[in-house]
Structure formats: structure tokens, C-alpha cells
Design a protein around this motif. Sequence first.
Motif, PDB file in Angstrom:
ATOM      1  N   CYS A  64       0.790  -1.220   0.045  1.00 29.80           N
ATOM      2  CA  CYS A  64       0.034  -0.177   0.136  1.00 29.80           C
ATOM      3  C   CYS A  64       0.870   1.262  -0.044  1.00 29.80           C
ATOM      4  CB  CYS A  64      -0.962  -0.177   1.057  1.00 29.80           C
ATOM      5  SG  CYS A  64      -1.763   1.464   1.544  1.00 29.80           S
ATOM      6  N   ALA A  65       0.683   2.434  -0.777  1.00 27.77           N
ATOM      7  CA  ALA A  65       1.319   3.427  -0.856  1.00 27.77           C
ATOM      8  C   ALA A  65       0.523   4.577  -0.926  1.00 27.77           C
ATOM      9  CB  ALA A  65       2.172   3.425  -2.308  1.00 27.77           C
ATOM     10  N   LEU A  66       1.104   5.683  -0.451  1.00 29.88           N
ATOM     11  CA  LEU A  66       0.268   7.135  -0.160  1.00 29.88           C
ATOM     12  C   LEU A  66       1.098   8.236  -0.787  1.00 29.88           C
ATOM     13  CD1 LEU A  66      -1.882   8.211   2.341  1.00 29.88           C
ATOM     14  CD2 LEU A  66      -0.071   9.883   1.792  1.00 29.88           C
ATOM     15  N   ARG A  67       0.338   9.156  -1.403  1.00 24.97           N
ATOM     16  CA  ARG A  67       1.077  10.545  -2.150  1.00 24.97           C
ATOM     17  C   ARG A  67       0.150  11.497  -1.621  1.00 24.97           C
ATOM     18  NH1 ARG A  67       1.222  11.826  -8.564  1.00 24.97           N
ATOM     19  NH2 ARG A  67       2.859  13.610  -8.209  1.00 24.97           N
ATOM     20  N   ARG A  68       0.608  12.577  -1.122  1.00 18.49           N
ATOM     21  CA  ARG A  68       0.003  13.708  -0.814  1.00 18.49           C
ATOM     22  C   ARG A  68      -0.688  14.380  -2.194  1.00 18.49           C
ATOM     23  NH1 ARG A  68       1.232  16.165   4.886  1.00 18.49           N
ATOM     24  NH2 ARG A  68      -0.995  16.658   4.486  1.00 18.49           N
ATOM     25  N   GLY A  69      -1.848  14.727  -1.763  1.00 19.95           N
ATOM     26  CA  GLY A  69      -2.823  15.461  -2.960  1.00 19.95           C
ATOM     27  C   GLY A  69      -3.367  14.416  -3.904  1.00 19.95           C
ATOM     28  N   MET A  70      -4.157  14.860  -4.647  1.00 26.26           N
ATOM     29  CA  MET A  70      -5.001  14.159  -5.408  1.00 26.26           C
ATOM     30  C   MET A  70      -4.445  14.035  -7.075  1.00 26.26           C
ATOM     31  SD  MET A  70      -8.960  14.035  -4.541  1.00 26.26           S
ATOM     32  CE  MET A  70      -9.318  13.438  -2.741  1.00 26.26           C
ATOM     33  N   ILE A  71      -3.307  13.379  -7.127  1.00 25.83           N
ATOM     34  CA  ILE A  71      -2.742  13.306  -8.366  1.00 25.83           C
ATOM     35  C   ILE A  71      -2.388  11.853  -8.464  1.00 25.83           C
ATOM     36  CG2 ILE A  71      -0.956  13.802 -10.220  1.00 25.83           C
ATOM     37  CD1 ILE A  71      -0.471  16.503  -8.180  1.00 25.83           C
ATOM     38  N   ILE A  72      -3.253  11.013  -9.500  1.00 28.08           N
ATOM     39  CA  ILE A  72      -3.184   9.778  -9.718  1.00 28.08           C
ATOM     40  C   ILE A  72      -1.613   9.536 -10.421  1.00 28.08           C
ATOM     41  CG2 ILE A  72      -3.709   7.991 -11.748  1.00 28.08           C
ATOM     42  CD1 ILE A  72      -5.368   7.869  -9.474  1.00 28.08           C
ATOM     43  N   SER A  73      -1.090   8.542 -10.106  1.00 29.91           N
ATOM     44  CA  SER A  73       0.376   8.213 -10.715  1.00 29.91           C
ATOM     45  C   SER A  73       0.468   6.532 -10.552  1.00 29.91           C
ATOM     46  CB  SER A  73       1.439   8.836  -9.863  1.00 29.91           C
ATOM     47  OG  SER A  73       2.500   8.208 -10.407  1.00 29.91           O
ATOM     48  N   ASP A  74       1.118   6.185 -11.590  1.00 23.36           N
ATOM     49  CA  ASP A  74       1.630   4.751 -11.662  1.00 23.36           C
ATOM     50  C   ASP A  74       3.129   4.527 -11.377  1.00 23.36           C
ATOM     51  OD1 ASP A  74       1.451   4.173 -15.354  1.00 23.36           O
ATOM     52  OD2 ASP A  74       2.739   5.609 -13.996  1.00 23.36           O
ATOM     53  N   GLN A  75       3.673   5.772 -10.932  1.00 22.29           N
ATOM     54  CA  GLN A  75       5.220   5.410 -10.528  1.00 22.29           C
ATOM     55  C   GLN A  75       5.433   5.505  -9.073  1.00 22.29           C
ATOM     56  OE1 GLN A  75       7.230   5.768 -13.290  1.00 22.29           O
ATOM     57  NE2 GLN A  75       5.428   5.348 -14.271  1.00 22.29           N
ATOM     58  N   SER A  76       6.037   4.451  -8.822  1.00 27.67           N
ATOM     59  CA  SER A  76       6.567   4.325  -7.215  1.00 27.67           C
ATOM     60  C   SER A  76       7.189   5.414  -6.852  1.00 27.67           C
ATOM     61  CB  SER A  76       7.099   2.919  -6.946  1.00 27.67           C
ATOM     62  OG  SER A  76       8.405   2.856  -7.873  1.00 27.67           O
ATOM     63  N   ALA A  77       7.970   5.953  -7.505  1.00 27.45           N
ATOM     64  CA  ALA A  77       8.684   7.091  -6.973  1.00 27.45           C
ATOM     65  C   ALA A  77       7.968   8.463  -6.784  1.00 27.45           C
ATOM     66  CB  ALA A  77       9.767   7.635  -7.878  1.00 27.45           C
ATOM     67  N   ASP A  78       6.578   8.388  -7.078  1.00 24.49           N
ATOM     68  CA  ASP A  78       6.036   9.561  -6.485  1.00 24.49           C
ATOM     69  C   ASP A  78       5.087   9.274  -5.355  1.00 24.49           C
ATOM     70  OD1 ASP A  78       4.640   9.944 -10.100  1.00 24.49           O
ATOM     71  OD2 ASP A  78       6.105  10.873  -9.089  1.00 24.49           O
ATOM     72  N   TYR A  79       5.404   8.061  -4.660  1.00 20.02           N
ATOM     73  CA  TYR A  79       4.564   8.058  -3.549  1.00 20.02           C
ATOM     74  C   TYR A  79       5.573   8.008  -2.207  1.00 20.02           C
ATOM     75  CZ  TYR A  79       0.675   6.624  -6.266  1.00 20.02           C
ATOM     76  OH  TYR A  79      -0.259   6.630  -6.960  1.00 20.02           O
ATOM     77  N   GLU A  80       5.201   8.681  -1.150  1.00 19.37           N
ATOM     78  CA  GLU A  80       6.113   9.164  -0.021  1.00 19.37           C
ATOM     79  C   GLU A  80       6.046   8.142   1.020  1.00 19.37           C
ATOM     80  OE1 GLU A  80       4.479  12.813  -1.940  1.00 19.37           O
ATOM     81  OE2 GLU A  80       3.482  11.399  -0.680  1.00 19.37           O
ATOM     82  N   THR A  81       4.727   7.466   1.199  1.00 13.39           N
ATOM     83  CA  THR A  81       4.623   6.579   2.498  1.00 13.39           C
ATOM     84  C   THR A  81       4.265   5.249   1.902  1.00 13.39           C
ATOM     85  OG1 THR A  81       3.930   8.434   3.715  1.00 13.39           O
ATOM     86  CG2 THR A  81       3.547   6.330   4.631  1.00 13.39           C
ATOM     87  N   TRP A  82       4.848   4.213   2.544  1.00  8.62           N
ATOM     88  CA  TRP A  82       4.561   2.794   2.180  1.00  8.62           C
ATOM     89  C   TRP A  82       4.224   1.865   3.429  1.00  8.62           C
ATOM     90  CZ3 TRP A  82       4.787   1.112  -2.938  1.00  8.62           C
ATOM     91  CH2 TRP A  82       5.185   2.072  -3.885  1.00  8.62           C
ATOM     92  N   GLY A  83       3.659   1.036   3.107  1.00 11.77           N
ATOM     93  CA  GLY A  83       3.436  -0.132   4.130  1.00 11.77           C
ATOM     94  C   GLY A  83       4.402  -1.283   4.004  1.00 11.77           C
ATOM     95  N   ARG A  84       4.480  -2.079   4.987  1.00  6.21           N
ATOM     96  CA  ARG A  84       5.443  -3.221   4.835  1.00  6.21           C
ATOM     97  C   ARG A  84       5.150  -4.213   3.852  1.00  6.21           C
ATOM     98  NH1 ARG A  84       7.704  -3.930  10.931  1.00  6.21           N
ATOM     99  NH2 ARG A  84       8.290  -1.719  11.412  1.00  6.21           N
ATOM    100  N   GLY A  85       3.813  -4.391   3.601  1.00  4.50           N
ATOM    101  CA  GLY A  85       3.583  -5.355   2.317  1.00  4.50           C
ATOM    102  C   GLY A  85       2.761  -6.452   3.049  1.00  4.50           C
TER     103      GLY A  85
END
Length: 122
Positions: A94-115
Motif C-alpha cells: 500500500c502506498a500514499l501520495r499527498r494530494g490528488m494526483i493519480i500516478s503509476d510511478q512508485s517514486a511519486d509515493y512518499e509513504t509505504w506499508g510493509r506489504g
Amino acid sequence: QVQLVESGGGLVQAGVSLRLSCAASGRTVSDDTMAWFRQAPGKEREFVASIAGSTLYYAGSVRGRSTISRDTSKNTMDLQMNSLKPEDTTVYYCALRRGMIISDQSADYETWGRGTQVTVSS
């Protein structure tokens, strides 16, 4: 600081359905973009699906058999996966990116779960 915790993974047979969940804590994430990625050992992280408000976006590999959704009142996001295939076997993040901008690039997401591990047997 937001924390993300995934759940719902497991060992299933091909053809069945599975529902993954991601719970966010630390603050409300209703105005942020959330996504699912997956990564197999030795491979790059692969986009699965993303949601920002009412905008949904799916990878071709899961489009038509998966549904991403969120419950803003509970600060959670789900991924319903149907007709699972052995090639869906991997760890889902699971990943989270601040703001409402759809992206399929992992580098755009700042926060991640452990899986959470999903294993689909044939």
C-alpha cells in the motif's frame, strides 16, 4: 506522520477472489492519493491500482478483474482481486501520495506499508 498497514494476504487457489486492505493512521488521508503496488523478489516494484477521489486507475495486468476502493470514514483502502492467477503471487504494498494526483510511478509515493504476501497456487 502517516503509517500504512496492509492485511488480507494469504495462500489461495487460482480462480478465487481475495480482498486486500490498507489501514492508514496518524492523520486523515481522504485528500491524498493511495495505490497498490506489488513486487516479486529480484524484480522492480509494479503498479497495480491507484485511487484519488473518484478517479481510479488500473494496470493492464489486473484491469477488469480488480477493484480498488476506499472508505474515507475509516481511513482505509481496499483492493478486491478476482480470478486470481499464479502470476499474481508476490508481496503487495500500500502506498500514499499527498494530494490528488493519480500516478503509476512508485517514486511519486512518499509513504509505504510493509506489504502483505499473496500466494496463488495452480
